[in-house]
Motif scaffolding. Structure first.
Motif, PDB file in Angstrom:
ATOM      1  N   UNK A 200       0.815  -1.223   0.000  1.00 49.93           N
ATOM      2  CA  UNK A 200       0.000   0.000   0.000  1.00 49.93           C
ATOM      3  C   UNK A 200       0.850   1.275   0.000  1.00 49.93           C
ATOM      4  N   UNK A 201       1.896   1.411   0.844  1.00 51.34           N
ATOM      5  CA  UNK A 201       2.714   2.624   0.759  1.00 51.34           C
ATOM      6  C   UNK A 201       3.295   2.856  -0.635  1.00 51.34           C
ATOM      7  N   UNK A 202       3.679   1.780  -1.295  1.00 54.11           N
ATOM      8  CA  UNK A 202       4.198   1.897  -2.663  1.00 54.11           C
ATOM      9  C   UNK A 202       3.118   2.403  -3.610  1.00 54.11           C
ATOM     10  N   UNK A 212       2.246   8.492   4.910  1.00 58.18           N
ATOM     11  CA  UNK A 212       2.674   8.889   6.243  1.00 58.18           C
ATOM     12  C   UNK A 212       2.975   7.720   7.170  1.00 58.18           C
ATOM     13  N   UNK A 213       2.267   6.626   7.039  1.00 56.31           N
ATOM     14  CA  UNK A 213       2.419   5.510   7.965  1.00 56.31           C
ATOM     15  C   UNK A 213       2.563   4.203   7.189  1.00 56.31           C
ATOM     16  N   UNK A 214       3.305   3.264   7.773  1.00 55.69           N
ATOM     17  CA  UNK A 214       3.534   2.001   7.091  1.00 55.69           C
ATOM     18  C   UNK A 214       4.716   2.116   6.153  1.00 55.69           C
ATOM     19  N   UNK A 215       5.440   1.006   6.006  1.00 57.55           N
ATOM     20  CA  UNK A 215       6.643   0.983   5.171  1.00 57.55           C
ATOM     21  C   UNK A 215       6.483  -0.049   4.068  1.00 57.55           C
ATOM     22  N   UNK A 216       6.847   0.334   2.865  1.00 57.67           N
ATOM     23  CA  UNK A 216       6.757  -0.581   1.727  1.00 57.67           C
ATOM     24  C   UNK A 216       7.509  -1.881   2.021  1.00 57.67           C
ATOM     25  N   UNK A 217       6.811  -3.008   1.827  1.00 59.83           N
ATOM     26  CA  UNK A 217       7.429  -4.310   2.026  1.00 59.83           C
ATOM     27  C   UNK A 217       7.399  -4.812   3.455  1.00 59.83           C
ATOM     28  N   UNK A 218       6.907  -4.009   4.384  1.00 64.04           N
ATOM     29  CA  UNK A 218       6.827  -4.407   5.789  1.00 64.04           C
ATOM     30  C   UNK A 218       5.364  -4.606   6.182  1.00 64.04           C
ATOM     31  N   UNK A 219       5.132  -5.482   7.167  1.00 67.56           N
ATOM     32  CA  UNK A 219       3.771  -5.749   7.621  1.00 67.56           C
ATOM     33  C   UNK A 219       3.119  -4.485   8.172  1.00 67.56           C
TER      34      UNK A 219
END
Length: 317
Positions: A200-202, A212-219
């Motif tokens: 989703x961040x991607x 703003x929140x969450x990192x690409x490739x991370x849960x």
């Protein structure tokens, strides 16, 4: 492996019997032109429409009806006792005699786990089907999964992948041309709050937003309300896992009522709070992640994109 005819038309002698235990896998099989080879599905597989007629091979061990807090507590209680959240119908698998089972190893809350499937298959008295486990974390993993499924089932996948990638490029390039993006918070659960992670961040960045929140490739990470309020996003997009638009609207309404600071958020004051059908789009790492990107672009750049996903794919809160 039997040779395949052109994409979408498997050879008549291809005798694959496919069971998919996660919606995204069902959609990958369908986009590769093999929907007619599906013989069973999970209780959540519902797209394309034709798969609804297939026998169901899984079921949840908890009551999925209730508030987001109640569902969270039921799932947490099951996981705390080391129990699986879902179970496989071994008798149904035995009856269907699949040659291939597609499952996932990414999230024990999203679908039946790989270990659960392996245990069920070990108990089959007939032939042992080939198990293919998908574990996408970013958009490029989706292309690899489509290629893996195509290779395992003996059909070409390059055309499908290239077509999806072309849509991503076209959308991303047009969105980036709009200039500086707005600050976006994507929420994957409401009680307790959870931001959206993985792909989703991607997608937000490709759609021209600033995630703003969450990192690409991370849960997906848990999110404190204070952190959301402090960041004061310009746009908030709710996409609760497994929820359709009606359920999402109810969950967001409950959140708004329970949080005194709700009305002070910039996104709320400006009418920039949106609901998306996470169950059909954002929560499923299948071909419709490209649709999800286009939905984000439509929300973030209403004067630039008009894919017409609204009101079925997204709505303003």
């Amino acid at each position: 492996m039997t040779a395949a005819s052109p994409l979408g038309s498997p050879s008549p002698d291809l005798e694959h019997r496919i069971v998919t235990l996660i919606p995204s896998a069902t959609e990958i099989v369908a986009v590769l032109g093999l929907a007619s080879r599906l013989v069973g599905r999970s209780h959540e597989c519902d797209y394309p429409e034709s798969v609804r007629l297939l026998p169901v091979c899984t079921r949840p061990k908890f009551d999925p009806i209730g508030t987001s807090r109640e569902v969270h507590e039921r799932v947490s209680a099951l996981l705390a006792t080391a129990l699986s959240v879902y179970e496989v119908d071994l008798a149904m698998l035995e009856q269907l005699a699949p040659t291939h089972i597609l499952t996932q190893a990414q999230c024990e809350v999203c679908a039946v786990s790989l270990s659960e499937v392996e245990a069920a298959v070990a108990g089959l008295t007939g032939g042992q089907p080939h198990i293919l486990s998908l574990q996408p974390n970013v958009l490029s993993d989706l292309w690899e999964d489509i290629a893996r499924v195509g290779a395992a089932l003996g059909v070409p996948s390059e055309h499908v992948i290239q077509s999806l990638q072309a849509r991503v490029r076209a959308c991303s390039e047009k969105a980036q041309s709009a200039g500086t993006g707005r600050r976006v918070a994507c929420i994957e659960w409401t009680e307790p709050l959870m931001a959206a992670g993985n792909w989703v961040p991607e997608l937000v960045e490709r759609a021209g937003g600033v995630n703003l929140f969450g990192t690409t490739g991370k849960h997906s990470p848990w999110l404190e309300w204070a952190a959301l309020a402090a960041a004061d996003p310009e746009v908030i997009i709710f996409m609760p896992c497994g929820y359709n638009l009606a359920a999402t609207r109810k969950a967001v309404a409950d959140l708004a009522e329970s949080q005194p600071q709700w009305s002070s958020l910039s996104a709320v004051r400006r009418g920039e709070v949106f609901l998306v059908d996470g169950n059909q789009y954002f929560n499923r790492p299948g071909p419709r992640l490209v649709d999800s990107l286009e939905i984000l672009a439509e929300i973030l750049h209403p004067g630039l994109f008009a894919f017409s996903y609204a009101p079925l794919g997204w709505q303003r809160f």
